[in-house]
Design a protein around this motif. Structure first.
Motif, PDB file in Angstrom:
ATOM      1  N   GLU A 103       0.836  -1.206   0.000  1.00 11.76           N
ATOM      2  CA  GLU A 103       0.000   0.000   0.000  1.00 11.76           C
ATOM      3  C   GLU A 103       0.871   1.256   0.000  1.00 11.76           C
ATOM      4  O   GLU A 103       0.597   2.228  -0.719  1.00 11.76           O
ATOM      5  CB  GLU A 103      -0.936   0.018   1.203  1.00 11.76           C
ATOM      6  CG  GLU A 103      -1.882   1.213   1.179  1.00 11.76           C
ATOM      7  CD  GLU A 103      -2.846   1.264   2.357  1.00 11.76           C
ATOM      8  OE1 GLU A 103      -3.563   2.263   2.487  1.00 11.76           O
ATOM      9  OE2 GLU A 103      -2.875   0.290   3.150  1.00 11.76           O
ATOM     10  N   ILE A 138      -3.173  -0.146  -6.750  1.00 10.39           N
ATOM     11  CA  ILE A 138      -3.701  -0.012  -5.398  1.00 10.39           C
ATOM     12  C   ILE A 138      -5.125  -0.550  -5.320  1.00 10.39           C
ATOM     13  O   ILE A 138      -5.509  -1.208  -4.343  1.00 10.39           O
ATOM     14  CB  ILE A 138      -3.655   1.462  -4.945  1.00 10.39           C
ATOM     15  CG1 ILE A 138      -2.212   1.860  -4.660  1.00 10.39           C
ATOM     16  CG2 ILE A 138      -4.504   1.687  -3.693  1.00 10.39           C
ATOM     17  CD1 ILE A 138      -1.566   1.077  -3.528  1.00 10.39           C
ATOM     18  N   VAL A 142      -6.253  -3.429  -2.623  1.00 10.55           N
ATOM     19  CA  VAL A 142      -7.182  -3.251  -1.500  1.00 10.55           C
ATOM     20  C   VAL A 142      -8.558  -3.859  -1.741  1.00 10.55           C
ATOM     21  O   VAL A 142      -9.362  -3.951  -0.814  1.00 10.55           O
ATOM     22  CB  VAL A 142      -7.346  -1.749  -1.157  1.00 10.55           C
ATOM     23  CG1 VAL A 142      -6.004  -1.124  -0.837  1.00 10.55           C
ATOM     24  CG2 VAL A 142      -8.040  -0.998  -2.290  1.00 10.55           C
ATOM     25  N   MET A 157      -5.735  -0.121   6.678  1.00  8.06           N
ATOM     26  CA  MET A 157      -5.509   0.505   5.379  1.00  8.06           C
ATOM     27  C   MET A 157      -5.681   2.022   5.449  1.00  8.06           C
ATOM     28  O   MET A 157      -4.893   2.774   4.888  1.00  8.06           O
ATOM     29  CB  MET A 157      -6.475  -0.067   4.337  1.00  8.06           C
ATOM     30  CG  MET A 157      -6.150  -1.484   3.889  1.00  8.06           C
ATOM     31  SD  MET A 157      -7.127  -1.988   2.448  1.00  8.06           S
ATOM     32  CE  MET A 157      -8.799  -1.878   3.094  1.00  8.06           C
ATOM     33  N   PHE A 161      -2.873   5.041   4.878  1.00  9.46           N
ATOM     34  CA  PHE A 161      -3.055   6.100   3.883  1.00  9.46           C
ATOM     35  C   PHE A 161      -2.683   7.464   4.464  1.00  9.46           C
ATOM     36  O   PHE A 161      -1.996   8.264   3.829  1.00  9.46           O
ATOM     37  CB  PHE A 161      -4.504   6.125   3.385  1.00  9.46           C
ATOM     38  CG  PHE A 161      -4.799   7.277   2.463  1.00  9.46           C
ATOM     39  CD1 PHE A 161      -4.342   7.267   1.156  1.00  9.46           C
ATOM     40  CD2 PHE A 161      -5.506   8.386   2.917  1.00  9.46           C
ATOM     41  CE1 PHE A 161      -4.590   8.336   0.300  1.00  9.46           C
ATOM     42  CE2 PHE A 161      -5.760   9.459   2.079  1.00  9.46           C
ATOM     43  CZ  PHE A 161      -5.302   9.435   0.768  1.00  9.46           C
ATOM     44  N   SER A 277      -2.269 -10.036  -5.398  1.00  2.71           N
ATOM     45  CA  SER A 277      -1.224  -9.187  -4.811  1.00  2.71           C
ATOM     46  C   SER A 277      -0.013  -9.104  -5.746  1.00  2.71           C
ATOM     47  O   SER A 277       0.600  -8.040  -5.886  1.00  2.71           O
ATOM     48  CB  SER A 277      -0.785  -9.736  -3.454  1.00  2.71           C
ATOM     49  OG  SER A 277      -1.795  -9.580  -2.491  1.00  2.71           O
TER      50      SER A 277
END
Length: 305
Positions: A103, A138, A142, A157, A161, A277
């Motif tokens: 991330e 991204i 997610v 998450m 951020f 992923s």
């Protein structure tokens, strides 16, 4: 210092922020399973800062800085370490180390967008492609079912951020700020002041502190590696690079860190690496090529000067 010596230093510094920092996700994940997150980060950075001051004294490096430089190191320490790193450690209680690193690999994109919003810099066509690839990567990362099904994962998450925003703004701030000329001293002040701030955050959240001798052997080893390599060596390299090259080029370390973190998390912690992923990581890594074209970097270098 000669041009060749500078080039070698830049290469070694990039190795530190690429590979060593990639391993810190694993080390923090191991430690946070046993220790309180803000206490962990406070111990790490306060100790690292004190060690840097001691080493500087031994090496005859003056520690005196101006009042303005002190305030700037405090601000940078809070943006990078107190919030930018401390809250990531907290988030690792909820997400895998490899996922967190993936991330955070969107950080160069955040820097480009902040440069557009805060400094009015136009995003070049090749960088736009990098941004688009980053957004797609991204989203794939997610949107995985096993992640969105867990409320705790979503919390992690969101926390990460905001850490990315803090770290990205810190990168832009440091590139222009009046800071100690010696990168070692600069790192020491940032580490020490961030450690104190994190201790206050820990107390505010009512965390329970424990003595190092009561920690397990794995946590003790993780902390030593985090302090010596992850903090002193890698962060000094990071501060050096922010002055030696452009901010968004330094941020490309977040494209390599996830690969290191994914492999270490998989090998040592049995963290799952899904096909989605891998696809997300591939797309994100491809974006670095478009952000780092010579034309784009030349524009940022002219702006930096």
């Amino acid at each position: 210092m000669g041009k060749s010596s500078t080039s070698v230093l830049v290469i070694l510094a990039f190795f530190a922020i690429y590979v060593i920092w990639g391993s810190t996700y694993l080390l923090n994940k191991v430690a946070v399973q046993e220790l309180e997150p803000f206490m962990l980060a406070s111990c790490r950075f306060t100790t690292a800062g004190i060690l840097i001051f001691i080493l500087a004294k031994i090496m005859g490096i003056p520690l005196s800085i101006t009042k303005k430089q002190l305030w700037n190191t405090i601000i940078a320490g809070i943006l990078f370490l107190s919030f930018g790193n401390g809250v990531v450690v907290w988030a690792l209680k909820y997400v895998d180390s490899g996922f967190a690193a993936l991330e955070i690999s969107a950080q160069p994109l955040i820097i480009l967008l902040l440069m557009r919003v805060l400094q009015g810099k136009k995003i070049q066509p090749m960088s736009v492609i990098g941004v688009i690839l980053g957004i797609v990567g991204i989203y794939l990362l997610v949107s995985q079912k096993q992640i969105i099904a867990k409320e705790e994962s979503i919390t992690g998450m969101v926390m990460i951020f905001f850490c990315m925003l803090s770290w990205a703004y810190g990168s832009l701030f440091v590139a222009k700020a009046d800071l100690p000329n010696n990168y070692f001293v600069n790192t020491g002040y940032q580490m020490f002041t961030a450690g104190i701030t994190l201790a206050l955050m820990s107390l505010a959240f009512g965390e329970t502190w424990s003595a190092p001798l009561s920690w397990s052997g794995g946590v003790q080893l993780s902390m030593v590696l985090l302090i010596v390599f992850g903090s002193i060596l890698a962060f000094t390299s990071f501060n050096y690079l922010l002055k030696a090259v452009s901010p968004e080029k330094v941020a490309t370390s977040t494209y390599v860190n996830p690969i290191v973190a994914l492999l270490l998390g998989w090998y040592f912690l049995d963290e799952q690496i899904t096909a989605q992923s891998i696809i997300a990581a591939t797309i994100l890594l491809t974006g670095v090529y478009f952000i780092n074209t010579k034309k784009t970097l030349a524009i940022f270098e002219r702006f930096k000067r």
